[in-house]
Design an enzyme around this catalytic site. Sequence first.
Site, PDB file in Angstrom:
ATOM      1  N   LYS A 171     -18.539  21.168   4.397  1.00 30.18           N
ATOM      2  CA  LYS A 171     -18.790  20.653   5.819  1.00 30.18           C
ATOM      3  C   LYS A 171     -18.131  19.153   5.873  1.00 30.18           C
ATOM      4  CE  LYS A 171     -22.409  20.688   8.784  1.00 30.18           C
ATOM      5  NZ  LYS A 171     -23.542  20.056   9.255  1.00 30.18           N
ATOM      6  N   SER A 210     -22.180  16.513   3.347  1.00 28.01           N
ATOM      7  CA  SER A 210     -23.410  17.206   3.172  1.00 28.01           C
ATOM      8  C   SER A 210     -24.219  17.286   2.100  1.00 28.01           C
ATOM      9  CB  SER A 210     -23.608  18.525   3.816  1.00 28.01           C
ATOM     10  OG  SER A 210     -24.383  19.239   3.467  1.00 28.01           O
ATOM     11  N   ASN A 270     -18.853  16.403   8.577  1.00 31.62           N
ATOM     12  CA  ASN A 270     -19.863  15.886   9.659  1.00 31.62           C
ATOM     13  C   ASN A 270     -18.979  14.845  10.543  1.00 31.62           C
ATOM     14  OD1 ASN A 270     -21.960  17.871   9.425  1.00 31.62           O
ATOM     15  ND2 ASN A 270     -22.570  16.454   7.693  1.00 31.62           N
ATOM     16  N   ARG A 301     -42.890 -20.165  32.911  1.00 35.03           N
ATOM     17  CA  ARG A 301     -42.682 -19.910  31.696  1.00 35.03           C
ATOM     18  C   ARG A 301     -43.323 -18.377  31.579  1.00 35.03           C
ATOM     19  NH1 ARG A 301     -42.860 -23.420  26.484  1.00 35.03           N
ATOM     20  NH2 ARG A 301     -41.669 -24.622  28.266  1.00 35.03           N
TER      21      ARG A 301
END
Lengths: 365, 365, 365, 365
Positions: C264, C258, C266, C297
Amino acid sequence: MSAVFADETTLRYALAFEAGLARAEAAEGLIKQSDADEIVKACESISIRPDELAAEAAFAGTLAIPLLKHLRSKLSKDVAGKLHRGATSQDVADTILACQMRDAEVLLTLDVDRILKALATLAVQHASTPAIGRTLLQDALPVGLGLRFAQWHAGLADGGRRLANDVRTYAGLQFGGAAGTRANLEGKGTSVAARLASALNLADGPPWHGRRTGIAAIATSVAIVVGALGKMARDISLLSQNAVNEVREPAVPGRGGSSVMAHKRNPTGCQIALSATYRAPGLATGILSGLVAEEERGLGGWQAEAPALADLFLVAAGSAQAMAGVAEGLEVDPAAIARNLNAADVGHDIGESATLVKALLGKQG
Amino acid sequence: MSAVFADETTLRYALAFEAGLARAEAAEGLIKQSDADEIVKACESISIRPDELAAEAAFAGTLAIPLLKHLRSKLSKDVAGKLHRGATSQDVADTILACQMRDAEVLLTLDVDRILKALATLAVQHASTPAIGRTLLQDALPVGLGLRFAQWHAGLADGGRRLANDVRTYAGLQFGGAAGTRANLEGKGTSVAARLASALNLADGPPWHGRRTGIAAIATSVAIVVGALGKMARDISLLSQNAVNEVREPAVPGRGGSSVMAHKRNPTGCQIALSATYRAPGLATGILSGLVAEEERGLGGWQAEAPALADLFLVAAGSAQAMAGVAEGLEVDPAAIARNLNAADVGHDIGESATLVKALLGKQG
Amino acid sequence: MSAVFADETTLRYALAFEAGLARAEAAEGLIKQSDADEIVKACESISIRPDELAAEAAFAGTLAIPLLKHLRSKLSKDVAGKLHRGATSQDVADTILACQMRDAEVLLTLDVDRILKALATLAVQHASTPAIGRTLLQDALPVGLGLRFAQWHAGLADGGRRLANDVRTYAGLQFGGAAGTRANLEGKGTSVAARLASALNLADGPPWHGRRTGIAAIATSVAIVVGALGKMARDISLLSQNAVNEVREPAVPGRGGSSVMAHKRNPTGCQIALSATYRAPGLATGILSGLVAEEERGLGGWQAEAPALADLFLVAAGSAQAMAGVAEGLEVDPAAIARNLNAADVGHDIGESATLVKALLGKQG
Amino acid sequence: MSAVFADETTLRYALAFEAGLARAEAAEGLIKQSDADEIVKACESISIRPDELAAEAAFAGTLAIPLLKHLRSKLSKDVAGKLHRGATSQDVADTILACQMRDAEVLLTLDVDRILKALATLAVQHASTPAIGRTLLQDALPVGLGLRFAQWHAGLADGGRRLANDVRTYAGLQFGGAAGTRANLEGKGTSVAARLASALNLADGPPWHGRRTGIAAIATSVAIVVGALGKMARDISLLSQNAVNEVREPAVPGRGGSSVMAHKRNPTGCQIALSATYRAPGLATGILSGLVAEEERGLGGWQAEAPALADLFLVAAGSAQAMAGVAEGLEVDPAAIARNLNAADVGHDIGESATLVKALLGKQG
């Protein structure tokens, strides 16, 4: 909300369109007042089974053809020729849809407003209660618990405002005739449209047979409301996991039980709201794809709009109703909140949460 | 438009964010002016390869971490600690995205305005030219040719206005810090945000880390613009079929040829615009699905927004640029129009087409 | 995976198509062997900047026109007329796309197989470890932890098999000429196609210019693989919430941090995989919408396929690569698992989890 | 097709599940045969209003709870406790859905086969009729008219085969109990599942509560069938434009008329099929998004599947039925075809059209 899109309502608005048109054309001198009276009377007194008409319309490819056949059978031959003057089948179909979207938005707003009120109360009440904030599903830093509620409020209020504005702007009268030119009306098409719009309580404007941007705007705005409700539902379902347990849906007798586990209390309101988030984006997609309508009236695209819009409003209504109950009865567990915050060990500084709560709620004003 | 979403631009706005933040915090007394000056100078003088930063960001899972590492290496140890105060990586990412959406809308509007101008001219010029109107791909009744152009104009003008409004409202500053509370700013977060928003020329407001309704609004509005352009492209491609031949894209040397058929003139501008209509709805869908962001910062949903939004604006820009050329050079063949109308044998009554043209163009005013 | 869809690869396969075609036509006596040799040599020796060719193609509306211009400038006048005989620009574009999808599937499978192997090991290892099962985000009854891994395995194995099968079936040669009839080949079109398909190592079959069901099959199968990866990512991210903590992504230095919270970690791998789940369904949608290609087409639909398919494979590759790292390094915390199970107080009966693990892994056989 | 997804059918299959389960468990000695007999008798004789049960299920959040309540009221207290042993509400819901998808595929195939038969006949009949081929909505080179029909045939046959295969593979029994482990069955869960699958005529296999790849496979395959039908409809609607007029839908009394223009004959069958192409991709999208189901049973995603799948099969059925009528009665106008071909002035060389027709039809074999 089912009633708004039911065959009965479709029939009622179809008859209102034909009656209103006859009145408007009589007022403009395009048909005789007595002819209009006969048409109005037929519209008011005719007995048609809504489900049979729906089946006939599905076969014919359009609602107007069987409807007019029914109505003409009730009219003298002369007056039968005056019915539906200058209109086309899409005029009827789109105007019905406009009425339904208008009514649907009103209904939806009732539940949205319940939620907003409940959330505003919760936000103010808990503005300064510290709780652990979570980002990327990991504990982050503290937030004011009320800030979370205020953010849900802001998203929903914003989505609701935008939808209301789109419905007001775009759910308007459709009246253009076969090619959208208001032909066969002796130059009085604009006046007839104004009268008819007023009678049906719809916005007036040029025809939009092939121009579907307004429909797409409404559809995407409903999807955004569904998303705002779903955001709230996802958070509540995460916060009510057993290991977290900070908030819970209110217990509703007979709802949320398990067929085998008596101990379980399932987040059934959130389930309904989250389920809607898997439906709404795709429904809106189809309507966005239909914007490329061919020339003066598209083939396939606009015919797909009505069922998709009905589904959009239905899932939105189910979501809003469910979340209104959830918001009004939300159980907050201060002890669990404190416990989780302490476990994160990141202090109690909630920054400017209280100020932000005020700012977010104030935007609603 | 590629430039707006290029790595270079991302880097430039990232540095502008950090520099602007330092200045705002110095003005509020949160850091020393000399520290801010050092940070600003580093932001202005640092040399980072945008593509390398993009690769580092992809690995780290966020742009801010490698960016801050680069910047801190240019700062004295003391000042390095002052950088990015009170901000989080999503603040940088979302603010960059806001700047890009704002710039993208300006660019897109340039081409949209070219189209509107060309269509308004065509609509007025041909307001009373009768042409066969077609509904459900079948000949119907006559329309004023200009009414068709005016309807395209109204759809596009409407879509453009709505997008401009959404960008103005929602492409605002993101500044909330790690949990969106503006913590660690001594109560001056609101003032810092106001200064930073002003410096970056963005709307100010509370943080929206987990509230993505604004992003969804912008995304769907871009998709509606793409649809309005596609409607025009579909009509032109239908009208330029060999058997119809009423209008043609302008011949552009080197474009629209065939690798084998020298006689062919392909509607390449319309091809680009129609191709966009197969991309945009799905891109918008993904963003609508992402509204259910988890808690204070979602996992997966918001990270998917930036590439989808970039693609949305890119296909919209390609479409608008192509259709600007088409609208400005549109070849109208009065003889073919008259021939097709006569073949339909439904007279020449174009109803109130001219009045409707005025009403539709007037809505733009 | 970026390399598979890079301009360089596009150019390489375009040249391989033209060279292979010349060889096949020489073998069938349609052009002289010496002409084919000259063409092959030009294809092998020509120096074209891939990015410039891409820009020229975007302008021309097709890749083949600028490519042929470059090639013809290297050929004697006579031989220049033999180049690309019986082919059309979509033959080149679709065949390139087929080669790219084939290569992309191979690359994707490498990472999918890494995941399958890691999951099979985990499933067997933990087949009988009781863990609390969760339904509707609420604690339910115990499961064998390995059953969870085996279910992820089964979903991904199934998705991967289906994709492999679709690519093998549908990523085939496109060779039909201007109208898809293999005209101008003296009745030897089928033989030329067989030779060309063999040279390019692609499946042979009739042309599919306007029949895009195969492309849609591949696109939706990629989206299902992305969903199967996302399912695994969602579970891991839920299981690694701080309050749950049963499994964790492996720590990767420099990833998942972080910018402000040092504590943290994550779930960045899951973030990548979940982000892909917000992109893939919408990308597939656009391709499904494009099935209604016009006549021989289409206009717009098929041109939108290549960028959408490239994005699909790119997000799938990013997801698979990220989840391969996650699966191979997944950290399982037996203490937390036991603690959560005990907290639920629903016993330890994991039913036939071990049997089901075997059945689920066996399906992979 | 409405009947397949009607509340009546849902109820019937729910009762078949409970009765079949009781029989299977008695055969395995898990409950007494006399208890099973009582349960089976209750399932066969109970009178429940399907619409009321649907309303109760919507409120409870699951069908099984009100269903079991009704059934238990008919059973002796002892036997009531034996009902539904080892099953969970999702077992019932998913198994019902599997039965419905299986039945829906059978119905859909009836109309698809009618179309294939009609197209094969048309393709052979017109294999060598030269017609102008059109690419990018512009005249290109000649094609054998039958080649066009054969290409439609190949796309639809391919889509139908893939769907049939997916339904056979994935529309299987769901039987896992509360957490998907087949607990509480004394180790006989696998045998019970085998018996129950056989009784319900469904494929057997491990539970798939949280693994929805099979559902997504079926949903996307339906969307591809819708696209293949839509391709045919788009072509027919283009070919029946007044200025082209090469083919026409058959005239059906009371269908395709206009409410104002007696001369019009609208392509109403194509309208239905094209309308479906604006619905199906978005419906499939939602199911793809739902693949990321949470843990042992998702919250929101799988609950959104049933209505989306029902809508998918309903729009597919409407499309197939409409196009069956169109294909069987298709009016081909040789004079118009010859006239348009001559106008294009590109000769009559249809290349290997006849060979390709054979190859394309042969793939069906």
